[in-house]
Design a protein around this motif. Structure first.
Motif, PDB file in Angstrom:
ATOM      1  N   GLN A 103      -2.696  36.967  -8.119  1.00  0.00           N
ATOM      2  CA  GLN A 103      -2.155  35.873  -7.405  1.00  0.00           C
ATOM      3  C   GLN A 103      -2.480  36.180  -5.901  1.00  0.00           C
ATOM      4  OE1 GLN A 103      -2.282  32.801  -8.579  1.00  0.00           O
ATOM      5  NE2 GLN A 103      -1.167  32.865 -10.400  1.00  0.00           N
ATOM      6  N   LYS A 104      -2.347  37.260  -5.484  1.00  0.00           N
ATOM      7  CA  LYS A 104      -2.344  37.473  -4.010  1.00  0.00           C
ATOM      8  C   LYS A 104      -3.832  37.673  -3.606  1.00  0.00           C
ATOM      9  CE  LYS A 104      -1.013  41.244  -0.907  1.00  0.00           C
ATOM     10  NZ  LYS A 104      -0.289  42.372  -0.745  1.00  0.00           N
ATOM     11  N   PHE A 105      -4.602  38.051  -4.382  1.00  0.00           N
ATOM     12  CA  PHE A 105      -6.150  38.170  -4.208  1.00  0.00           C
ATOM     13  C   PHE A 105      -6.911  37.003  -4.512  1.00  0.00           C
ATOM     14  CE2 PHE A 105     -10.388  39.279  -5.215  1.00  0.00           C
ATOM     15  CZ  PHE A 105     -10.926  39.972  -4.210  1.00  0.00           C
ATOM     16  N   TYR A 106      -6.632  36.327  -5.732  1.00  0.00           N
ATOM     17  CA  TYR A 106      -7.573  35.148  -6.144  1.00  0.00           C
ATOM     18  C   TYR A 106      -6.744  33.853  -5.704  1.00  0.00           C
ATOM     19  CZ  TYR A 106     -10.246  38.315  -8.937  1.00  0.00           C
ATOM     20  OH  TYR A 106     -11.054  39.213  -9.439  1.00  0.00           O
ATOM     21  N   ASN A 107      -5.499  33.633  -5.691  1.00  0.00           N
ATOM     22  CA  ASN A 107      -4.928  32.636  -5.379  1.00  0.00           C
ATOM     23  C   ASN A 107      -3.709  32.788  -4.398  1.00  0.00           C
ATOM     24  OD1 ASN A 107      -4.369  29.825  -5.357  1.00  0.00           O
ATOM     25  ND2 ASN A 107      -4.082  29.813  -7.592  1.00  0.00           N
ATOM     26  N   PRO A 108      -4.092  33.127  -3.164  1.00  0.00           N
ATOM     27  CA  PRO A 108      -2.602  33.402  -2.227  1.00  0.00           C
ATOM     28  C   PRO A 108      -1.688  32.218  -2.209  1.00  0.00           C
ATOM     29  CG  PRO A 108      -4.980  33.772  -1.179  1.00  0.00           C
ATOM     30  CD  PRO A 108      -5.038  33.101  -2.496  1.00  0.00           C
ATOM     31  N   LYS A 109      -2.138  31.208  -2.405  1.00  0.00           N
ATOM     32  CA  LYS A 109      -1.061  30.014  -2.367  1.00  0.00           C
ATOM     33  C   LYS A 109       0.150  30.416  -3.424  1.00  0.00           C
ATOM     34  CE  LYS A 109      -3.875  26.416  -0.377  1.00  0.00           C
ATOM     35  NZ  LYS A 109      -4.665  25.376  -0.781  1.00  0.00           N
ATOM     36  N   GLY A 140       8.123  37.315 -10.562  1.00  0.00           N
ATOM     37  CA  GLY A 140       7.314  36.450 -11.403  1.00  0.00           C
ATOM     38  C   GLY A 140       6.669  35.191 -10.891  1.00  0.00           C
ATOM     39  N   GLY A 141       6.161  34.162 -11.662  1.00  0.00           N
ATOM     40  CA  GLY A 141       5.628  33.244 -11.300  1.00  0.00           C
ATOM     41  C   GLY A 141       4.833  32.319 -12.374  1.00  0.00           C
ATOM     42  N   ILE A 142       4.267  31.264 -11.987  1.00  0.00           N
ATOM     43  CA  ILE A 142       3.334  30.588 -13.049  1.00  0.00           C
ATOM     44  C   ILE A 142       2.077  30.456 -12.508  1.00  0.00           C
ATOM     45  CG2 ILE A 142       3.015  28.461 -14.159  1.00  0.00           C
ATOM     46  CD1 ILE A 142       6.149  27.940 -14.051  1.00  0.00           C
ATOM     47  N   ALA A 143       1.077  31.093 -13.395  1.00  0.00           N
ATOM     48  CA  ALA A 143      -0.268  31.144 -13.074  1.00  0.00           C
ATOM     49  C   ALA A 143      -0.980  29.803 -13.013  1.00  0.00           C
ATOM     50  CB  ALA A 143      -1.169  32.081 -13.783  1.00  0.00           C
ATOM     51  N   GLY A 144      -1.978  29.611 -12.061  1.00  0.00           N
ATOM     52  CA  GLY A 144      -2.556  28.247 -12.073  1.00  0.00           C
ATOM     53  C   GLY A 144      -3.901  28.305 -12.662  1.00  0.00           C
ATOM     54  N   THR A 145      -4.800  28.899 -12.101  1.00  0.00           N
ATOM     55  CA  THR A 145      -6.189  29.024 -12.861  1.00  0.00           C
ATOM     56  C   THR A 145      -6.823  30.609 -12.815  1.00  0.00           C
ATOM     57  OG1 THR A 145      -7.395  28.373 -10.777  1.00  0.00           O
ATOM     58  CG2 THR A 145      -6.589  26.554 -12.306  1.00  0.00           C
ATOM     59  N   GLY A 146      -7.931  30.621 -13.205  1.00  0.00           N
ATOM     60  CA  GLY A 146      -8.570  31.912 -13.094  1.00  0.00           C
ATOM     61  C   GLY A 146      -8.070  32.889 -13.950  1.00  0.00           C
ATOM     62  N   ILE A 147      -8.248  33.986 -13.299  1.00  0.00           N
ATOM     63  CA  ILE A 147      -7.946  35.463 -14.018  1.00  0.00           C
ATOM     64  C   ILE A 147      -6.266  35.418 -14.398  1.00  0.00           C
ATOM     65  CG2 ILE A 147      -7.737  37.808 -13.823  1.00  0.00           C
ATOM     66  CD1 ILE A 147     -10.295  37.747 -12.106  1.00  0.00           C
ATOM     67  N   SER A 148      -5.524  34.908 -13.532  1.00  0.00           N
ATOM     68  CA  SER A 148      -4.147  34.934 -13.805  1.00  0.00           C
ATOM     69  C   SER A 148      -3.962  33.964 -15.046  1.00  0.00           C
ATOM     70  CB  SER A 148      -3.251  34.568 -12.525  1.00  0.00           C
ATOM     71  OG  SER A 148      -3.771  33.329 -12.228  1.00  0.00           O
ATOM     72  N   ALA A 149      -4.788  33.007 -15.317  1.00  0.00           N
ATOM     73  CA  ALA A 149      -4.420  32.349 -16.641  1.00  0.00           C
ATOM     74  C   ALA A 149      -4.242  33.236 -17.779  1.00  0.00           C
ATOM     75  CB  ALA A 149      -5.447  31.201 -16.908  1.00  0.00           C
ATOM     76  N   PHE A 150      -5.401  34.254 -17.856  1.00  0.00           N
ATOM     77  CA  PHE A 150      -5.531  35.100 -18.975  1.00  0.00           C
ATOM     78  C   PHE A 150      -4.131  36.065 -18.989  1.00  0.00           C
ATOM     79  CE2 PHE A 150      -6.252  39.469 -19.895  1.00  0.00           C
ATOM     80  CZ  PHE A 150      -6.632  39.511 -21.345  1.00  0.00           C
ATOM     81  N   VAL A 151      -3.742  36.183 -18.003  1.00  0.00           N
ATOM     82  CA  VAL A 151      -2.382  37.067 -17.796  1.00  0.00           C
ATOM     83  C   VAL A 151      -1.378  36.298 -18.321  1.00  0.00           C
ATOM     84  CG1 VAL A 151      -0.915  38.304 -16.490  1.00  0.00           C
ATOM     85  CG2 VAL A 151      -3.361  38.523 -15.935  1.00  0.00           C
ATOM     86  N   GLN A 152      -1.444  35.210 -17.892  1.00  0.00           N
ATOM     87  CA  GLN A 152      -0.172  34.329 -18.463  1.00  0.00           C
ATOM     88  C   GLN A 152      -0.342  34.159 -20.115  1.00  0.00           C
ATOM     89  OE1 GLN A 152      -0.329  30.454 -16.816  1.00  0.00           O
ATOM     90  NE2 GLN A 152       1.467  29.840 -17.929  1.00  0.00           N
TER      91      GLN A 152
END
Length: 158
Positions: A103-109, A140-152
């Protein structure tokens, strides 16, 4: 004549006594035979009961053995389950930490910076003397889109 009469009377008396004695002997012999039969039946019953007790004791020993084996198996399965759950928990924490890093790299918000914990007086003294700070909770946190969705998705399947 009186002697003959007395002898006849005694003979009748003796014959009656012999008859009574024979009857009593036959009665006692029947009782003895009946008691012998009862004793034999009782001995057979005791032998049968002894065999049944031995069979029951063998069954109880076998049951105790199977219960001990089942208990050991359940303990092993419980230990395996606890190890699996601990591994799954650790894997989830690592995935959530990796997701936050992504999230820090792909979706900093959506990135959540690790919380700065205020050290207690004892912990500050420990850190100042060269110790390591106490561990903090994984982010922790909830993913939005992109690569972090795979992780979720991966975290949910564990």
């Amino acid at each position: 004549k009186t002697e003959q009469h007395g002898d006849d009377h005694k003979k009748e008396y003796c014959a009656a006594q012999f008859d009574q004695a024979e009857d009593k002997q036959k009665s006692l012999q029947r009782s003895l035979d009946d008691l012998a039969t009862v004793i034999a039946e009782t001995k057979d019953g005791i032998a049968t009961a002894t065999e049944e007790i031995a069979a029951l004791e063998a069954g109880i020993k076998a049951l105790d053995k199977s219960v001990a084996e089942a208990t050991e198996q359940r303990k092993e399965e419980n230990a395996e389950y606890k190890d699996l759950m601990a591994s799954n928990g650790a894997a989830k924490e690592v995935i959530l930490f990796a997701k936050n890093r992504l999230q820090k790299f792909y979706n900093p918000k959506l990135y959540k910076a690790p919380t700065k914990t205020e050290l207690s007086k004892e912990d500050r003294i420990f850190v100042n003397n060269g110790g390591t700070p106490p561990p903090t909770a994984a982010p922790g946190g909830i993913a939005g889109t992109g690569i972090s969705a795979f992780v979720q998705v991966s975290a949910k399947t564990l």
